[in-house]
Design an enzyme around this catalytic site. Structure first.
Site, PDB file in Angstrom:
ATOM      1  CB  THR A 194      -0.834  -0.007   1.300  1.00 18.46           C
ATOM      2  OG1 THR A 194      -1.560  -1.218   1.333  1.00 18.46           O
ATOM      3  CG2 THR A 194      -1.745   1.184   1.391  1.00 18.46           C
ATOM      4  NE  ARG A 222      -8.524  -7.931   1.720  1.00 18.97           N
ATOM      5  CZ  ARG A 222      -7.454  -7.160   1.783  1.00 18.97           C
ATOM      6  NH1 ARG A 222      -7.260  -6.210   0.884  1.00 18.97           N
ATOM      7  NH2 ARG A 222      -6.572  -7.307   2.732  1.00 18.97           N
ATOM      8  CB  VAL A 223     -13.131  -3.537   2.062  1.00 19.97           C
ATOM      9  CG1 VAL A 223     -12.552  -2.232   2.560  1.00 19.97           C
ATOM     10  CG2 VAL A 223     -14.145  -3.274   0.952  1.00 19.97           C
ATOM     11  N   GLY A 224      -9.785  -4.031   2.343  1.00 18.44           N
ATOM     12  CA  GLY A 224      -8.667  -4.143   3.278  1.00 18.44           C
ATOM     13  C   GLY A 224      -8.677  -3.034   4.314  1.00 18.44           C
ATOM     14  CG  ASP A 225      -4.889  -2.049   5.932  1.00 18.98           C
ATOM     15  OD1 ASP A 225      -4.865  -2.710   4.864  1.00 18.98           O
ATOM     16  OD2 ASP A 225      -3.929  -1.343   6.303  1.00 18.98           O
ATOM     17  N   GLY A 246       0.790  -4.012   4.225  1.00 12.51           N
ATOM     18  CA  GLY A 246       0.861  -5.445   4.518  1.00 12.51           C
ATOM     19  C   GLY A 246      -0.528  -6.050   4.477  1.00 12.51           C
ATOM     20  N   GLY A 248      -3.949  -6.529   5.240  1.00 13.26           N
ATOM     21  CA  GLY A 248      -4.849  -5.588   5.896  1.00 13.26           C
ATOM     22  C   GLY A 248      -5.709  -6.168   6.990  1.00 13.26           C
TER      23      GLY A 248
HETATM   24  N1  GLY Z   1      -2.842  -3.250   3.159  1.00 19.74           N
HETATM   25  C1  GLY Z   1      -3.540  -3.372   1.959  1.00 19.74           C
HETATM   26  C2  GLY Z   1      -4.548  -4.419   1.948  1.00 19.74           C
HETATM   27  O1  GLY Z   1      -4.474  -5.355   2.714  1.00 19.74           O
HETATM   28  O2  GLY Z   1      -5.435  -4.334   1.146  1.00 19.74           O
END
Ligand code: GLY
Length: 342
Positions: A194, A222-225, A246, A248
């Site tokens: 990221t 899927r949505v990450g952090d 990393g 998320g």
């Molecule tokens: N850190 C980015 C993700 O996991 O999508």
């Protein structure tokens, strides 16, 4: 050529990520940021380009918020980057979905998750922050909102990303692993880096932004952090700002960027706070943490910068008004190994 003691000290500090802004002491011991002109830090090697796009804003005494948006927009359009924006790799259905957030040190913030066909999700995130009563919009609703705000809809998936996805389909194997040796090899499933960017401006204000295409071959939806305030990004003018890269899910589980800022609030340096958050990740899921990469980058309100990762390989870029080695990539230390300058 002989290395002077000053140069040696500078490189040592850079290697540990412990360098603070040069401070101008005013009467009463006040630390002035205006003289230093601010500082911007970004994750990974492409952070150098992001910082270069952000720095002119800080250099003309502009706002940290504008600087981080400029840096994130640069990364979103960087045609070499398979983990952020335009060149990102798609999900397992071959659909490119983007996540981004932006946060001002005064607490205002916005994010978009799983948005499709919009080149600059960070600017949509800013529009969510400034033009809606909400913080996070996702998927079709986020896209509809973007179009209503004048953002153009355009297909983003590149031929290279489509080719990598077709190659991945042959095995369809999905095992998020640690990203020890960061690469940009087409089809590399570990490639989930990221762009997190944090800035302190000449007025002493902080802001951050975070943008990504998420993990390649993720489940659709899927949505990450990165778009989640407190997970991938947090900023508080009174304390500091933090961002993450990393896998998320680990950041979401631990509200990790918020945790880094809260640890700074308790008196830890940015480096110590990042390490504390990494320790929390290990403590919560010791076995999983051996095979996943998680990285934090933080800056406090004095301009001190620090980082920490689970595994070696995480680097960040720093830019400020001081000439010399400040444009270099800096290796973060890690719990499971040392740091390597790339
Ligand atoms: N850190 C980015 C993700 O996991 O999508």
């Amino acid at each position: 050529m002989m290395t002077s003691r000053r140069q040696f000290l500078q490189s040592s500090l850079l290697a540990t990520g412990a360098l603070a802004l040069p401070r101008t002491m005013l009467a009463g011991g006040t630390v002035s940021r205006r003289a230093a002109g601010g500082r911007v830090v970004s994750t990974w090697d492409f952070g150098v380009g992001a910082n270069a796009a952000a720095w002119p804003v800080l250099a003309r005494n502009g706002a940290a918020l504008d600087a981080v948006e400029a840096g994130a927009r640069w990364a979103e359009s960087d045609l070499c980057n398979s983990t952020v924006g335009h060149c990102g790799y798609p999900d397992r259905d071959g659909v490119l979905t983007l996540d981004a957030s932006i946060m001002n040190g005064d607490g205002s913030c916005g994010g978009v998750g799983a948005i499709e066909d919009i080149e600059h999700p960070v600017s949509v995130a800013r529009a969510v922050m400034e033009k809606t009563p909400h913080v996070l919009l996702v998927a079709h609703g986020a896209q509809e909102f973007a179009i209503s705000q004048g953002f153009a809809k355009k297909p983003l998936l590149t031929d290279e990303a489509r080719k990598a996805w077709r190659e991945w389909l042959k095995t369809s194997e999905y095992k998020p692993k640690m990203n020890v040796e960061r690469t940009r090899i087409p089809g590399d499933e570990h490639n989930h880096d990221t762009l997190g960017i944090l800035a302190l401006d000449a007025h002493g204000k902080l802001a951050g932004a975070c943008t990504t295409s998420g993990m390649a071959w993720k489940m659709h939806g899927r949505v990450g952090d990165s778009p989640i305030i407190g997970a991938g990004l947090y900023a508080d003018n009174e304390i500091g700002a933090a961002t993450a890269s990393g896998v998320g899910e680990e950041m979401i589980r631990n509200s990790a960027s918020f945790l880094v800022v809260e640890l700074m609030r308790q008196g830890r340096t940015p480096r110590e706070a990042c390490r504390g958050a990494i320790e929390r990740v290990v403590q919560k899921r010791p076995a999983a943490s051996k095979n996943l990469q998680v990285c934090f980058l933080a800056i406090n309100r004095h301009g001190e910068v620090g980082a920490y990762a689970l595994h070696p390989g995480f680097v960040y870029a720093m830019h400020d008004a001081t000439p010399g080695p400040h444009d270099k990539l800096i290796a973060a230390e890690s719990i499971y190994g040392g740091g390597v300058v790339r």
